[in-house]
Design an enzyme around this catalytic site. Structure first.
Site, PDB file in Angstrom:
ATOM      1  N   THR A 205     -92.887  11.356 108.304  1.00 47.88           N
ATOM      2  CA  THR A 205     -91.850  11.392 109.330  1.00 47.88           C
ATOM      3  C   THR A 205     -90.731  10.416 108.960  1.00 47.88           C
ATOM      4  O   THR A 205     -90.981   9.422 108.291  1.00 47.88           O
ATOM      5  CB  THR A 205     -92.514  10.974 110.661  1.00 47.88           C
ATOM      6  OG1 THR A 205     -93.386  12.028 111.051  1.00 47.88           O
ATOM      7  CG2 THR A 205     -91.506  10.700 111.761  1.00 47.88           C
ATOM      8  N   ARG A 233     -98.676  22.397 119.161  1.00 46.02           N
ATOM      9  CA  ARG A 233     -98.914  20.939 119.219  1.00 46.02           C
ATOM     10  C   ARG A 233     -97.599  20.162 119.057  1.00 46.02           C
ATOM     11  O   ARG A 233     -96.771  20.444 118.202  1.00 46.02           O
ATOM     12  CB  ARG A 233     -99.879  20.559 118.100  1.00 46.02           C
ATOM     13  CG  ARG A 233    -100.210  19.065 118.037  1.00 46.02           C
ATOM     14  CD  ARG A 233     -99.354  18.318 117.043  1.00 46.02           C
ATOM     15  NE  ARG A 233     -99.777  16.931 116.887  1.00 46.02           N
ATOM     16  CZ  ARG A 233     -99.088  16.008 116.243  1.00 46.02           C
ATOM     17  NH1 ARG A 233     -97.927  16.311 115.704  1.00 46.02           N
ATOM     18  NH2 ARG A 233     -99.535  14.782 116.127  1.00 46.02           N
ATOM     19  N   VAL A 234     -97.420  19.187 119.920  1.00 40.87           N
ATOM     20  CA  VAL A 234     -96.262  18.293 119.829  1.00 40.87           C
ATOM     21  C   VAL A 234     -96.792  16.877 119.687  1.00 40.87           C
ATOM     22  O   VAL A 234     -97.707  16.469 120.412  1.00 40.87           O
ATOM     23  CB  VAL A 234     -95.373  18.409 121.094  1.00 40.87           C
ATOM     24  CG1 VAL A 234     -94.250  17.387 121.055  1.00 40.87           C
ATOM     25  CG2 VAL A 234     -94.796  19.822 121.216  1.00 40.87           C
ATOM     26  N   GLY A 235     -96.226  16.130 118.751  1.00 41.45           N
ATOM     27  CA  GLY A 235     -96.668  14.753 118.521  1.00 41.45           C
ATOM     28  C   GLY A 235     -95.835  13.741 119.296  1.00 41.45           C
ATOM     29  O   GLY A 235     -95.193  14.073 120.304  1.00 41.45           O
ATOM     30  N   ASP A 236     -95.857  12.518 118.830  1.00 40.66           N
ATOM     31  CA  ASP A 236     -95.147  11.440 119.518  1.00 40.66           C
ATOM     32  C   ASP A 236     -93.657  11.410 119.216  1.00 40.66           C
ATOM     33  O   ASP A 236     -92.875  10.873 119.996  1.00 40.66           O
ATOM     34  CB  ASP A 236     -95.749  10.083 119.105  1.00 40.66           C
ATOM     35  CG  ASP A 236     -95.627   9.860 117.606  1.00 40.66           C
ATOM     36  OD1 ASP A 236     -96.006  10.763 116.835  1.00 40.66           O
ATOM     37  OD2 ASP A 236     -95.133   8.797 117.197  1.00 40.66           O
ATOM     38  N   THR A 256     -94.020   6.093 113.233  1.00 46.01           N
ATOM     39  CA  THR A 256     -94.607   7.142 112.397  1.00 46.01           C
ATOM     40  C   THR A 256     -96.103   6.920 112.317  1.00 46.01           C
ATOM     41  O   THR A 256     -96.558   5.776 112.231  1.00 46.01           O
ATOM     42  CB  THR A 256     -93.999   7.175 110.991  1.00 46.01           C
ATOM     43  OG1 THR A 256     -94.690   8.170 110.220  1.00 46.01           O
ATOM     44  CG2 THR A 256     -94.108   5.826 110.281  1.00 46.01           C
ATOM     45  N   GLY A 257     -96.863   8.003 112.378  1.00 49.16           N
ATOM     46  CA  GLY A 257     -98.309   7.852 112.319  1.00 49.16           C
ATOM     47  C   GLY A 257     -98.995   8.977 113.059  1.00 49.16           C
ATOM     48  O   GLY A 257     -98.379  10.009 113.348  1.00 49.16           O
ATOM     49  N   GLY A 259     -99.804  10.952 115.763  1.00 47.73           N
ATOM     50  CA  GLY A 259     -99.087  11.046 117.021  1.00 47.73           C
ATOM     51  C   GLY A 259     -99.936  10.977 118.274  1.00 47.73           C
ATOM     52  O   GLY A 259     -99.512  10.417 119.293  1.00 47.73           O
TER      53      GLY A 259
HETATM   54  N1  ASP Z   1     -96.002  10.963 114.234  1.00 49.85           N
HETATM   55  C1  ASP Z   1     -95.908  12.287 113.674  1.00 49.85           C
HETATM   56  C2  ASP Z   1     -96.680  13.253 114.538  1.00 49.85           C
HETATM   57  O1  ASP Z   1     -97.776  12.927 114.970  1.00 49.85           O
HETATM   58  C3  ASP Z   1     -96.434  12.373 112.276  1.00 49.85           C
HETATM   59  C4  ASP Z   1     -95.843  11.381 111.323  1.00 49.85           C
HETATM   60  O2  ASP Z   1     -95.459  10.301 111.701  1.00 49.85           O
HETATM   61  O3  ASP Z   1     -95.741  11.727 110.134  1.00 49.85           O
HETATM   62  O4  ASP Z   1     -96.214  14.343 114.734  1.00 49.85           O
END
Ligand code: ASP
Length: 340
Positions: A205, A233-236, A256-257, A259
């Site tokens: 990300t 699916r939706v992340g953070d 980033t991480g 989510g």
């Molecule tokens: N945080 C992002 C998600 O969970 C993934 C990422 O940081 O690469 O969608």
């Protein structure tokens, strides 16, 4: 952390800004990330390592040049993020990961620290720059978050560049999808958590935070999400307070991480609340949330943080995080691993 002094590039950024020196201007600063994860020196060739550093440097210098020219923190983070969205190196825009159905569903968000205005898009497939769409939602709609086809229709109305979904394709991410799907099928779909030892499971990300000469901070994040995600699916990343937060009275954060963990811990807002109500520094708040809150739960990743004085912190609890910054003294840092 080893610091790089990229004098030539910096000089050109400064000359674009005219004759002004750092001392004559109100302080400006910027930090960016290109994802955190299992990024080990042994796993990157020298050429790949250099390619990431060059692109991070290009993006952070582009954002910094905007700030030195008197541009807003919002303009600066958009400039930096659009460069990373256009690069196949990162999991945002071109190079975004694939969903289970082998498509790309992109998420992005942006927030301004002076007004607390914010905008986000989730699950968009045909908008060339999701961060530009998030900004359009913030600036030109009465809403904060638009999703899917509605967000795309809005982007068309706004005159934003639209593309085919295949515009975001890369071979490397397709191979990652095949590996992750095989692994998930082995596990009978039990979990989306994939063993990093067996699968190339870098995140990727992108995000940026900046302080402009008017003393305003802003944050933005853009992503393709996680490989083999399903069911919309939706992340953070598009969630204000989880992946992105900005408030002049505390700090601006892009995360980033993994989510799911960042959403449940409202990571970006939590870091800034700690700064605001506990009076701790951004470095302390960021470190506490990464190491003491997220890690014990199994949440891996990192954040970039800036405050209204231009202090920068970039803590993470993974092996590495692609990151770069230009601080209030004009000092450029580009780093990937724990040490540099
Ligand atoms: N945080 C992002 C998600 O969970 C993934 C990422 O940081 O690469 O969608």
């Amino acid at each position: 952390m080893k610091r790089l002094f990229l004098t030539a590039l910096l000089t050109s950024a400064l000359s674009m800004a005219g004759a002004a020196t750092a001392e004559e201007q109100a302080p400006v600063a910027i930090a960016i990330h290109g994802g955190a994860g299992t990024i080990l020196k042994a796993n990157l060739t020298p050429e790949q390592d250099q390619a990431y550093r060059d692109k991070l440097n290009e993006a952070v210098i582009a954002g910094y040049a905007v700030l030195k020219n008197g541009g807003s923190s919002t303009d600066a983070i958009i400039a930096a993020i659009e460069i990373m969205e256009a690069s196949p190196l990162f999991n945002a825009g071109v190079g975004a990961v694939y969903t289970w159905e082998a498509e790309h569903e992109l998420d992005a968000s942006i927030m301004e620290g002076d007004t607390l205005n914010a905008g986000a898009v989730a699950g968009v497939k045909t908008i060339a720059s999701p961060i530009a769409a998030a900004r359009a939602v913030m600036d030109h709609s009465v809403h904060v978050m638009l999703s899917g086809e509605g967000a795309q229709a809005f982007a068309v109305e706004q005159g934003l560049a639209m593309v085919e979904n295949s515009h975001f394709d890369t071979e490397r991410r397709m191979r990652a999808l095949e590996k992750v799907k095989a692994r998930l099928l082995e596990n009978d779909h039990a979990s989306l958590i994939v063993d990093p030892a067996t699968v190339d499971y870098k995140f990727g990300t992108v995000g940026a935070v900046a302080l402009d000469a008017n003393g305003n901070i802003a944050a933005g994040t853009s992503t393709g999400g996680m490989t083999a995600k399903r069911w919309g699916r939706v992340g953070d990343s598009p969630i204000i307070g989880a992946g992105t937060w900005a408030d002049n009275s505390s700090c601006a954060v892009s995360a980033t991480g993994h989510g799911e963990f960042f959403i449940r811990n409202h990571v970006a807002a939590d870091i800034c609340s700690r700064v605001k109500y506990q009076g701790v520094t951004i470095a302390e708040a960021g470190e506490t949330v990464m190491q003491d809150v997220l890690l014990p739960m199994g949440g891996t990743g990192g954040v970039i943080i800036i405050d209204a004085e231009g202090n920068i912190a970039m803590p993470f609890n993974t092996e590495g995080m692609y990151r770069a910054s230009v601080d209030v003294n004009g000092e450029v840092t580009v780093a990937i691993y724990k040490e540099n």
